[in-house]
Scaffold this active site. Structure first.
Site, PDB file in Angstrom:
ATOM      1  N   LYS A  13       0.330  -3.850   9.436  1.00  0.00           N
ATOM      2  CA  LYS A  13       1.589  -4.137  10.143  1.00  0.00           C
ATOM      3  C   LYS A  13       1.659  -3.350  11.457  1.00  0.00           C
ATOM      4  O   LYS A  13       1.978  -3.903  12.501  1.00  0.00           O
ATOM      5  CB  LYS A  13       2.803  -3.753   9.269  1.00  0.00           C
ATOM      6  CG  LYS A  13       2.865  -4.448   7.926  1.00  0.00           C
ATOM      7  CD  LYS A  13       4.161  -4.115   7.177  1.00  0.00           C
ATOM      8  CE  LYS A  13       4.323  -2.648   6.810  1.00  0.00           C
ATOM      9  NZ  LYS A  13       3.359  -2.151   5.808  1.00  0.00           N
ATOM     10  N   ARG A  88      12.982  -3.064   3.324  1.00  0.00           N
ATOM     11  CA  ARG A  88      12.106  -2.795   2.192  1.00  0.00           C
ATOM     12  C   ARG A  88      12.805  -2.986   0.858  1.00  0.00           C
ATOM     13  O   ARG A  88      12.168  -2.819  -0.182  1.00  0.00           O
ATOM     14  CB  ARG A  88      11.625  -1.345   2.271  1.00  0.00           C
ATOM     15  CG  ARG A  88      10.220  -1.158   2.864  1.00  0.00           C
ATOM     16  CD  ARG A  88       9.969   0.331   2.922  1.00  0.00           C
ATOM     17  NE  ARG A  88       8.632   0.803   2.937  1.00  0.00           N
ATOM     18  CZ  ARG A  88       7.941   1.150   4.021  1.00  0.00           C
ATOM     19  NH1 ARG A  88       8.427   0.943   5.216  1.00  0.00           N
ATOM     20  NH2 ARG A  88       6.756   1.700   3.899  1.00  0.00           N
ATOM     21  N   ARG A 127      -7.658   6.607   7.655  1.00  0.00           N
ATOM     22  CA  ARG A 127      -7.123   6.370   9.001  1.00  0.00           C
ATOM     23  C   ARG A 127      -6.566   7.634   9.654  1.00  0.00           C
ATOM     24  O   ARG A 127      -6.080   8.543   8.995  1.00  0.00           O
ATOM     25  CB  ARG A 127      -6.082   5.242   8.975  1.00  0.00           C
ATOM     26  CG  ARG A 127      -4.798   5.574   8.277  1.00  0.00           C
ATOM     27  CD  ARG A 127      -3.907   4.333   8.158  1.00  0.00           C
ATOM     28  NE  ARG A 127      -2.646   4.666   7.522  1.00  0.00           N
ATOM     29  CZ  ARG A 127      -1.674   3.796   7.288  1.00  0.00           C
ATOM     30  NH1 ARG A 127      -1.813   2.538   7.623  1.00  0.00           N
ATOM     31  NH2 ARG A 127      -0.553   4.191   6.716  1.00  0.00           N
ATOM     32  N   ARG A 160      -3.462  13.018  11.001  1.00  0.00           N
ATOM     33  CA  ARG A 160      -3.434  12.161   9.820  1.00  0.00           C
ATOM     34  C   ARG A 160      -2.062  12.275   9.193  1.00  0.00           C
ATOM     35  O   ARG A 160      -1.462  13.349   9.212  1.00  0.00           O
ATOM     36  CB  ARG A 160      -4.482  12.629   8.785  1.00  0.00           C
ATOM     37  CG  ARG A 160      -5.884  12.307   9.220  1.00  0.00           C
ATOM     38  CD  ARG A 160      -6.930  12.917   8.284  1.00  0.00           C
ATOM     39  NE  ARG A 160      -8.228  12.864   8.948  1.00  0.00           N
ATOM     40  CZ  ARG A 160      -9.106  11.865   8.818  1.00  0.00           C
ATOM     41  NH1 ARG A 160      -8.865  10.886   7.971  1.00  0.00           N
ATOM     42  NH2 ARG A 160     -10.235  11.863   9.494  1.00  0.00           N
ATOM     43  N   ARG A 172       3.273   4.233  -3.076  1.00  0.00           N
ATOM     44  CA  ARG A 172       3.884   3.407  -2.029  1.00  0.00           C
ATOM     45  C   ARG A 172       3.648   1.926  -2.328  1.00  0.00           C
ATOM     46  O   ARG A 172       4.501   1.081  -2.072  1.00  0.00           O
ATOM     47  CB  ARG A 172       3.335   3.806  -0.654  1.00  0.00           C
ATOM     48  CG  ARG A 172       3.905   5.150  -0.187  1.00  0.00           C
ATOM     49  CD  ARG A 172       3.026   5.855   0.836  1.00  0.00           C
ATOM     50  NE  ARG A 172       2.830   5.105   2.038  1.00  0.00           N
ATOM     51  CZ  ARG A 172       1.799   5.292   2.881  1.00  0.00           C
ATOM     52  NH1 ARG A 172       0.869   6.202   2.613  1.00  0.00           N
ATOM     53  NH2 ARG A 172       1.701   4.576   3.960  1.00  0.00           N
TER      54      ARG A 172
HETATM   55  P1  AMP Z   1       5.624   3.530   6.691  1.00  0.00           P
HETATM   56  O1  AMP Z   1       5.239   4.243   7.946  1.00  0.00           O
HETATM   57  O2  AMP Z   1       6.333   2.234   6.967  1.00  0.00           O
HETATM   58  O3  AMP Z   1       4.477   3.378   5.743  1.00  0.00           O
HETATM   59  O4  AMP Z   1       6.700   4.454   5.947  1.00  0.00           O
HETATM   60  C1  AMP Z   1       6.369   5.742   5.506  1.00  0.00           C
HETATM   61  C2  AMP Z   1       7.400   6.227   4.505  1.00  0.00           C
HETATM   62  O5  AMP Z   1       8.692   6.301   5.147  1.00  0.00           O
HETATM   63  C3  AMP Z   1       7.609   5.322   3.309  1.00  0.00           C
HETATM   64  O6  AMP Z   1       6.669   5.578   2.267  1.00  0.00           O
HETATM   65  C4  AMP Z   1       9.039   5.688   2.911  1.00  0.00           C
HETATM   66  O7  AMP Z   1       9.087   6.930   2.247  1.00  0.00           O
HETATM   67  C5  AMP Z   1       9.713   5.868   4.258  1.00  0.00           C
HETATM   68  N1  AMP Z   1      10.279   4.601   4.776  1.00  0.00           N
HETATM   69  C6  AMP Z   1       9.898   3.931   5.914  1.00  0.00           C
HETATM   70  N2  AMP Z   1      10.624   2.815   6.086  1.00  0.00           N
HETATM   71  C7  AMP Z   1      11.483   2.769   5.028  1.00  0.00           C
HETATM   72  C8  AMP Z   1      12.482   1.841   4.617  1.00  0.00           C
HETATM   73  N3  AMP Z   1      12.734   0.720   5.324  1.00  0.00           N
HETATM   74  N4  AMP Z   1      13.172   2.125   3.477  1.00  0.00           N
HETATM   75  C9  AMP Z   1      12.934   3.243   2.765  1.00  0.00           C
HETATM   76  N5  AMP Z   1      11.990   4.141   3.072  1.00  0.00           N
HETATM   77  C10 AMP Z   1      11.281   3.923   4.206  1.00  0.00           C
END
Ligand code: AMP
Length: 215
Positions: A13, A88, A127, A160, A172
């Site tokens: 994404k 989410r 990554r 990282r 996740r």
């Molecule tokens: P990401 O960078 O999108 O993988 O997000 C990293 C972490 O941030 C996730 O594992 C969640 O802990 C938190 N996070 C990011 N976006 C959301 C969201 N829309 N709702 C809840 N937690 C979020």
């Protein structure tokens, strides 16, 4: 044009969103990036979110809806945005509908990146990004051309993510399956969901996304 990119962690994404930013002048709205910035700055939101993020859980809907709504109010979002990592949950999808309705905006496409979860663990745990410009790299698939030097900006500091380790990644993914995948029907009923094979090469994924946006 406004989009939602959906898919489990590591589906690509962020990569596709940054490409669309460069090629189409759209704005990438990543709630993960916003939360990481809040953690780094030590704000109250960051303090509340850090432990949950480190464990691979989801930050509360209330916090995330608040930061996204504020970000949507910035004038640059009117140029067209890509939601990367939001919504989410069901609650977030409903909140997004309400926010967009209030602001006179709408989602034109939801693109679901379909991937094989086992392969993703390998993708994610390798990554890293340039600490200066954010260019993405990978231990096996994309190392800098000159060791320890960013291809784009020449920077030497790389970073990282703390949550890019195998056990957090599995958590996740479980969150994605349990809480995020179930929101897809919310958009299917509007006929705006397209599925793209996220295991294809980066260029092939880009081509499929472009075909959807330009149809
Ligand atoms: P990401 O960078 O999108 O993988 O997000 C990293 C972490 O941030 C996730 O594992 C969640 O802990 C938190 N996070 C990011 N976006 C959301 C969201 N829309 N709702 C809840 N937690 C979020």
């Amino acid at each position: 044009m406004n989009l939602i990119l959906l898919g489990p962690p590591g589906a690509g994404k962020g990569t596709q969103a940054s490409r669309l930013v460069k090629e189409r002048g759209m704005v990438q709205l990543s709630t993960g990036d916003m939360l990481r910035a809040a953690v780094a700055a030590g704000t109250p939101v960051g303090l509340a979110a850090k432990a949950v993020m480190d464990a691979g859980g989801l930050v509360s809907d209330e916090i995330v809806n608040g930061i996204l709504s504020e970000r949507l109010d910035q004038p640059d979002a009117r140029a067209g945005f890509i939601l990367d990592g939001y919504p989410r949950t069901d609650v977030q999808a409903d909140a997004l509908d309400a926010m967009l309705g209030d602001k006179g905006l709408q989602i034109d496409h939801v693109i679901e990146l379909v991937v094989d979860e086992d392969a993703l663990v390998d993708r994610i745990t390798g990554r890293f990004t340039c600490g200066s410009c954010g260019e993405g790299y990978h231990d096996r698939y994309k190392l800098p051309k000159v060791a320890d030097t960013c291809d784009v900006c020449g920077g030497h500091a790389f970073k990282r993510r703390a949550d890019d380790n195998a056990s957090t990644v599995r958590q996740r993914m479980a969150e994605y399956r349990a809480k995020t995948a179930p929101i897809i029907p919310h958009y299917q009923s509007r006929g705006i969901v397209a599925r793209v094979d996220g295991m294809a090469s980066m260029d092939a994924v880009a081509g499929s996304i472009d075909a959807i946006l330009d149809a």
